[in-house]
Scaffold this motif. Sequence first.
Motif, PDB file in Angstrom:
ATOM      1  N   GLN A 107      34.945 -48.083 -41.312  1.00  0.00           N
ATOM      2  CA  GLN A 107      35.465 -46.909 -41.082  1.00  0.00           C
ATOM      3  C   GLN A 107      35.265 -46.976 -43.041  1.00  0.00           C
ATOM      4  OE1 GLN A 107      39.024 -47.150 -39.223  1.00  0.00           O
ATOM      5  NE2 GLN A 107      38.975 -45.115 -38.494  1.00  0.00           N
ATOM      6  N   VAL A 108      33.893 -45.592 -43.087  1.00  0.00           N
ATOM      7  CA  VAL A 108      33.734 -45.341 -44.428  1.00  0.00           C
ATOM      8  C   VAL A 108      34.327 -44.243 -45.076  1.00  0.00           C
ATOM      9  CG1 VAL A 108      31.969 -45.836 -46.128  1.00  0.00           C
ATOM     10  CG2 VAL A 108      32.185 -47.772 -44.028  1.00  0.00           C
ATOM     11  N   ILE A 109      34.320 -44.183 -46.524  1.00  0.00           N
ATOM     12  CA  ILE A 109      34.654 -42.519 -46.274  1.00  0.00           C
ATOM     13  C   ILE A 109      33.282 -42.327 -47.571  1.00  0.00           C
ATOM     14  CG2 ILE A 109      35.415 -41.325 -48.449  1.00  0.00           C
ATOM     15  CD1 ILE A 109      38.139 -42.677 -48.285  1.00  0.00           C
ATOM     16  N   VAL A 110      31.632 -41.399 -46.695  1.00  0.00           N
ATOM     17  CA  VAL A 110      30.791 -40.744 -47.850  1.00  0.00           C
ATOM     18  C   VAL A 110      31.104 -41.015 -48.919  1.00  0.00           C
ATOM     19  CG1 VAL A 110      29.367 -39.288 -47.156  1.00  0.00           C
ATOM     20  CG2 VAL A 110      30.083 -39.555 -44.994  1.00  0.00           C
ATOM     21  N   LYS A 111      31.749 -41.039 -49.640  1.00  0.00           N
ATOM     22  CA  LYS A 111      31.551 -40.894 -50.824  1.00  0.00           C
ATOM     23  C   LYS A 111      31.519 -42.245 -51.763  1.00  0.00           C
ATOM     24  CE  LYS A 111      35.358 -40.540 -53.892  1.00  0.00           C
ATOM     25  NZ  LYS A 111      36.368 -40.140 -54.547  1.00  0.00           N
ATOM     26  N   PHE A 112      31.931 -43.222 -50.960  1.00  0.00           N
ATOM     27  CA  PHE A 112      31.609 -44.842 -51.303  1.00  0.00           C
ATOM     28  C   PHE A 112      30.013 -45.335 -50.789  1.00  0.00           C
ATOM     29  CE2 PHE A 112      36.470 -44.820 -51.165  1.00  0.00           C
ATOM     30  CZ  PHE A 112      36.113 -44.700 -53.022  1.00  0.00           C
ATOM     31  N   GLU A 120      19.576 -37.881 -54.545  1.00  0.00           N
ATOM     32  CA  GLU A 120      20.324 -38.174 -56.064  1.00  0.00           C
ATOM     33  C   GLU A 120      21.359 -39.573 -56.457  1.00  0.00           C
ATOM     34  OE1 GLU A 120      21.481 -34.025 -57.504  1.00  0.00           O
ATOM     35  OE2 GLU A 120      19.759 -33.332 -56.882  1.00  0.00           O
ATOM     36  N   GLY A 121      20.627 -41.571 -55.601  1.00  0.00           N
ATOM     37  CA  GLY A 121      21.858 -41.929 -55.573  1.00  0.00           C
ATOM     38  C   GLY A 121      23.125 -41.038 -55.684  1.00  0.00           C
ATOM     39  N   ASN A 122      24.003 -42.559 -55.808  1.00  0.00           N
ATOM     40  CA  ASN A 122      25.551 -42.191 -55.681  1.00  0.00           C
ATOM     41  C   ASN A 122      26.383 -43.542 -56.530  1.00  0.00           C
ATOM     42  OD1 ASN A 122      28.097 -41.560 -55.007  1.00  0.00           O
ATOM     43  ND2 ASN A 122      28.139 -43.307 -53.702  1.00  0.00           N
ATOM     44  N   PRO A 123      26.852 -42.447 -57.822  1.00  0.00           N
ATOM     45  CA  PRO A 123      27.040 -43.268 -58.965  1.00  0.00           C
ATOM     46  C   PRO A 123      28.849 -43.855 -58.587  1.00  0.00           C
ATOM     47  CG  PRO A 123      27.765 -40.994 -59.055  1.00  0.00           C
ATOM     48  CD  PRO A 123      26.433 -40.916 -58.015  1.00  0.00           C
TER      49      PRO A 123
END
Length: 234
Positions: A107-112, A120-123
């Motif tokens: 189970q993963v939160i999308v922001k991670f 545009e990538g994901n900092p």
Amino acid sequence: MILQNSLLELNKIEQDAIIELFEVDLSKIVGDKTIFRFHNGMNEMRQAIIWQGNIYEPYPIKAQGFEKSGQGTSNRPTLTVANISGLITGLSQDYDDLLGAVVTRHQVIVKFLDSGNFNEGNPAADPTQEVISNYVIERLTSLNSETASFELALPCESDGALIPARVIIANTCAWQYRSSECGYTGKAIADEFDKPTDDLSKDKCSRCLKGCKLRFGEHGILPFGGFPSAAKLS
């Protein structure tokens, strides 16, 4: 395992979307490292989800019944997957209905999610932020041309044992042809319909007693993986 940041996110009243990623590990029953990774959807770029560098292919899959209880035995979640092109039918026939395969739910939160999921990538990408649940396939509950459903159990409740140890089928051999259980290593004999052939590419066992006798002799010792006597009535 629930990491601190993930727990804080899950406890928010308005939280980011949580997705479920599934791994089905057949290594213990196949004999080598064989892992299928699925997610019922795609990422921002309409491609397979990437998590911790692994690819989770878009594939119709649904899980339910993951409730937790502190009393009595645990629940038995159900995993339902599409049987596209007979994939699950083939795997079930070859590997005893996939009994004992390990199913891991992430189970993963999308922001991670990994940066590769976003245009545009994901900092904020962080591969450590997830909730993991491990189960084993206890039994195949249904199988047709469209879907297959499996009942799952906690590893501590199955204890790695299959009861019965193998599914009892009267007239069908459970062994993979030319495997160590089968024991046949000779020349090409016949195709899957027991028709003679000397072409190794067409040499397949019918998984019936006749196919076994063609390779080991009419009166030879047969390593047949079925239970012929199970069809007899006393």
